[in-house]
Motif scaffolding. Structure first.
Motif, PDB file in Angstrom:
ATOM      1  N   THR A 169      -7.181   3.289  -2.889  1.00 29.44           N
ATOM      2  CA  THR A 169      -7.307   4.723  -2.577  1.00 29.44           C
ATOM      3  C   THR A 169      -8.500   5.328  -3.306  1.00 29.44           C
ATOM      4  N   LEU A 170      -8.656   4.957  -4.580  1.00 33.32           N
ATOM      5  CA  LEU A 170      -9.774   5.487  -5.371  1.00 33.32           C
ATOM      6  C   LEU A 170     -11.114   5.030  -4.808  1.00 33.32           C
ATOM      7  N   TRP A 171     -11.252   3.708  -4.524  1.00 31.78           N
ATOM      8  CA  TRP A 171     -12.510   3.187  -4.015  1.00 31.78           C
ATOM      9  C   TRP A 171     -12.854   3.790  -2.660  1.00 31.78           C
ATOM     10  N   VAL A 172     -11.857   3.891  -1.769  1.00 33.20           N
ATOM     11  CA  VAL A 172     -12.103   4.450  -0.436  1.00 33.20           C
ATOM     12  C   VAL A 172     -12.487   5.922  -0.544  1.00 33.20           C
ATOM     13  N   THR A 173     -11.789   6.659  -1.425  1.00 31.09           N
ATOM     14  CA  THR A 173     -12.116   8.082  -1.612  1.00 31.09           C
ATOM     15  C   THR A 173     -13.529   8.250  -2.156  1.00 31.09           C
ATOM     16  N   LEU A 174     -13.886   7.466  -3.173  1.00 27.13           N
ATOM     17  CA  LEU A 174     -15.238   7.537  -3.730  1.00 27.13           C
ATOM     18  C   LEU A 174     -16.291   7.173  -2.687  1.00 27.13           C
ATOM     19  N   LEU A 175     -15.986   6.150  -1.884  1.00 30.94           N
ATOM     20  CA  LEU A 175     -16.918   5.745  -0.837  1.00 30.94           C
ATOM     21  C   LEU A 175     -17.131   6.870   0.162  1.00 30.94           C
ATOM     22  N   ALA A 176     -16.032   7.508   0.579  1.00 36.06           N
ATOM     23  CA  ALA A 176     -16.141   8.612   1.538  1.00 36.06           C
ATOM     24  C   ALA A 176     -16.903   9.794   0.941  1.00 36.06           C
ATOM     25  N   LEU A 177     -16.618  10.101  -0.337  1.00 37.53           N
ATOM     26  CA  LEU A 177     -17.312  11.212  -0.985  1.00 37.53           C
ATOM     27  C   LEU A 177     -18.811  10.936  -1.128  1.00 37.53           C
ATOM     28  N   LEU A 178     -19.151   9.710  -1.510  1.00 32.79           N
ATOM     29  CA  LEU A 178     -20.564   9.369  -1.664  1.00 32.79           C
ATOM     30  C   LEU A 178     -21.298   9.418  -0.334  1.00 32.79           C
ATOM     31  N   ILE A 179     -20.683   8.872   0.697  1.00 32.62           N
ATOM     32  CA  ILE A 179     -21.317   8.909   2.018  1.00 32.62           C
ATOM     33  C   ILE A 179     -21.469  10.347   2.489  1.00 32.62           C
ATOM     34  N   GLY A 180     -20.417  11.158   2.280  1.00 33.03           N
ATOM     35  CA  GLY A 180     -20.485  12.570   2.668  1.00 33.03           C
ATOM     36  C   GLY A 180     -21.567  13.326   1.907  1.00 33.03           C
ATOM     37  N   LEU A 181     -21.672  13.065   0.601  1.00 31.78           N
ATOM     38  CA  LEU A 181     -22.691  13.726  -0.216  1.00 31.78           C
ATOM     39  C   LEU A 181     -24.093  13.311   0.212  1.00 31.78           C
ATOM     40  N   ILE A 182     -24.256  12.024   0.516  1.00 30.16           N
ATOM     41  CA  ILE A 182     -25.573  11.533   0.940  1.00 30.16           C
ATOM     42  C   ILE A 182     -25.976  12.170   2.261  1.00 30.16           C
ATOM     43  N   LEU A 183     -25.043  12.237   3.194  1.00 31.41           N
ATOM     44  CA  LEU A 183     -25.342  12.845   4.508  1.00 31.41           C
ATOM     45  C   LEU A 183     -25.652  14.340   4.349  1.00 31.41           C
ATOM     46  N   LEU A 184     -24.926  15.005   3.443  1.00 36.72           N
ATOM     47  CA  LEU A 184     -25.165  16.431   3.205  1.00 36.72           C
ATOM     48  C   LEU A 184     -26.541  16.665   2.624  1.00 36.72           C
ATOM     49  N   LEU A 185     -26.935  15.827   1.669  1.00 36.84           N
ATOM     50  CA  LEU A 185     -28.257  15.960   1.041  1.00 36.84           C
ATOM     51  C   LEU A 185     -29.367  15.684   2.049  1.00 36.84           C
ATOM     52  N   ARG A 186     -29.133  14.771   2.970  1.00 34.39           N
ATOM     53  CA  ARG A 186     -30.150  14.471   3.988  1.00 34.39           C
ATOM     54  C   ARG A 186     -30.347  15.652   4.920  1.00 34.39           C
ATOM     55  N   LYS A 187     -29.242  16.325   5.276  1.00 34.07           N
ATOM     56  CA  LYS A 187     -29.356  17.489   6.157  1.00 34.07           C
ATOM     57  C   LYS A 187     -30.070  18.630   5.458  1.00 34.07           C
ATOM     58  N   GLY A 188     -29.793  18.733   4.120  1.00 38.25           N
ATOM     59  CA  GLY A 188     -30.427  19.792   3.351  1.00 38.25           C
ATOM     60  C   GLY A 188     -31.900  19.561   3.190  1.00 38.25           C
TER      61      GLY A 188
END
Length: 334
Positions: A315-334
């Motif tokens: 659960t921790l690894w999957v959550t961290l993976l999702a958060l990192l991917i989401g943060l990376i995609l957000l930074l790219r849009k910004g």
């Protein structure tokens, strides 16, 4: 699969019970040698993938007694070539059906524990691989970077993290975390110092390629974690697999330190995000592979703790993976 020789000294009265226990196991050979003092030396020759079932049988009944110890020895070959001593009855599951094609749990544990030891040699190898990787990134040399991966000792601690989670072993988990953090800290400190001393060009292809995350990076990291776990569970040499894991982890970590030390914090964060994403993927893949391979604790109370630890970790690894991917995609849009 390689051969293993199991040896154990027992009281002579327990010898016949061992014979009964082994009747349903496809061992290659079982002998008992009478010793002085009413003891017998039990010797069991079997395939490495069969030893977990036999060790569980012996461990539950005998290793709790004072002075009893099971010893497992690697065997290169035997002459003449032996056939299994006993064969299961029709309709009865064989040892091959009970146990996947892998080495036993205890042997796997010892291999990974040894590979995750925090020592002067480990720190020296981490430092040397960091220096070589930094030179390779600075001069944009793929050959030098690959050379650094050969000596980078990053496979052991990460596989120890995955195995400790799978088995719910807190002692191994603490050792693995300490070793992993020591290696990461060594790499970052050295890379930052080198970055401060050299004029680092952030547009260099090898540095620029590690300044962000691509889909291929995630695939490589997942494949590295699976390969690392399989290398240990099948008992093959993990040297080349360690190169694959190091490729996913060390270059982005060193790139982070170089860029941070040379005054490019924004680009350094991109390299750090790639390292963290790869670290999560390697450990997630390792835990999943150990589970698929059937790595489980021997006792029910350990199994219950392991199930809880595995659920939390995944659960921790999957959550961290999702958060990192989401943060990376957000930074790219910004």
């Amino acid at each position: 699969m390689a051969l293993r020789l199991i040896e154990m000294v027992l009281q002579e009265k327990d010898g016949e019970e061992v014979r009964e226990l082994l009747k349903e196991q496809s061992v290659l050979e079982h002998r008992q040698l009478r010793l002085s003092g009413g003891e017998v030396l039990v010797r069991i020759l079997l395939d490495a993938e069969q030893n977990e079932a036999v060790l569980d049988l012996l461990g539950k009944r005998y290793t709790g007694e004072a002075g009893n110890r099971v010893v497992i020895l690697p065997v290169e070959a035997t002459l003449p070539r032996a056939e299994p001593e006993s064969v299961a009855q029709p309709g009865q599951p064989t040892s091959e059906e009970k146990t996947p094609g892998r080495i036993g749990r205890e042997e796997l544990y010892e291999d990974i524990k040894d590979a995750a030891q925090l020592s002067r040699v480990y720190l020296a190898m981490a430092a040397l691989s960091t220096v070589v990787a930094a030179i390779g990134l600075y001069y944009n040399s793929v050959a030098i970077i690959i050379g650094a991966m050969v000596i980078a000792p990053l496979l052991g601690p990460n596989m120890a993290l995955a195995l400790s989670t799978t088995l719910g072993d807190l002692t191994l988990l603490r050792h693995a975390l300490l070793t992993a953090l020591a290696g990461i800290a060594t790499a970052i400190v050295l890379a930052v110092i080198i970055g401060m001393l050299l004029h680092v060009d952030p547009t260099s292809p090898q540095l620029a390629s590690r300044g962000g995350v691509r889909l291929g990076n995630i695939v490589v990291a997942l494949a590295s974690g699976v390969a690392g776990a399989l290398a240990f569970t099948t008992g093959v040499s993990a040297t080349l697999i360690g190169v694959m894991v190091a490729v996913a982890l060390l270059p982005p970590l060193v790139a982070f330190g170089l860029l941070l030390g040379s005054g490019h914090p924004a680009l350094a964060m991109g390299a750090l995000s790639l390292f963290l994403l790869n670290l999560v993927c390697v450990n997630l893949a390792g835990v999943t592979t150990f589970l698929v391979q059937g790595i489980r604790p021997a006792t029910w109370w350990e199994a219950d703790r392991a199930v809880k630890a595995t659920r939390i970790a995944i659960t921790l690894w999957v959550t961290l993976l999702a958060l990192l991917i989401g943060l990376i995609l957000l930074l790219r849009k910004g």
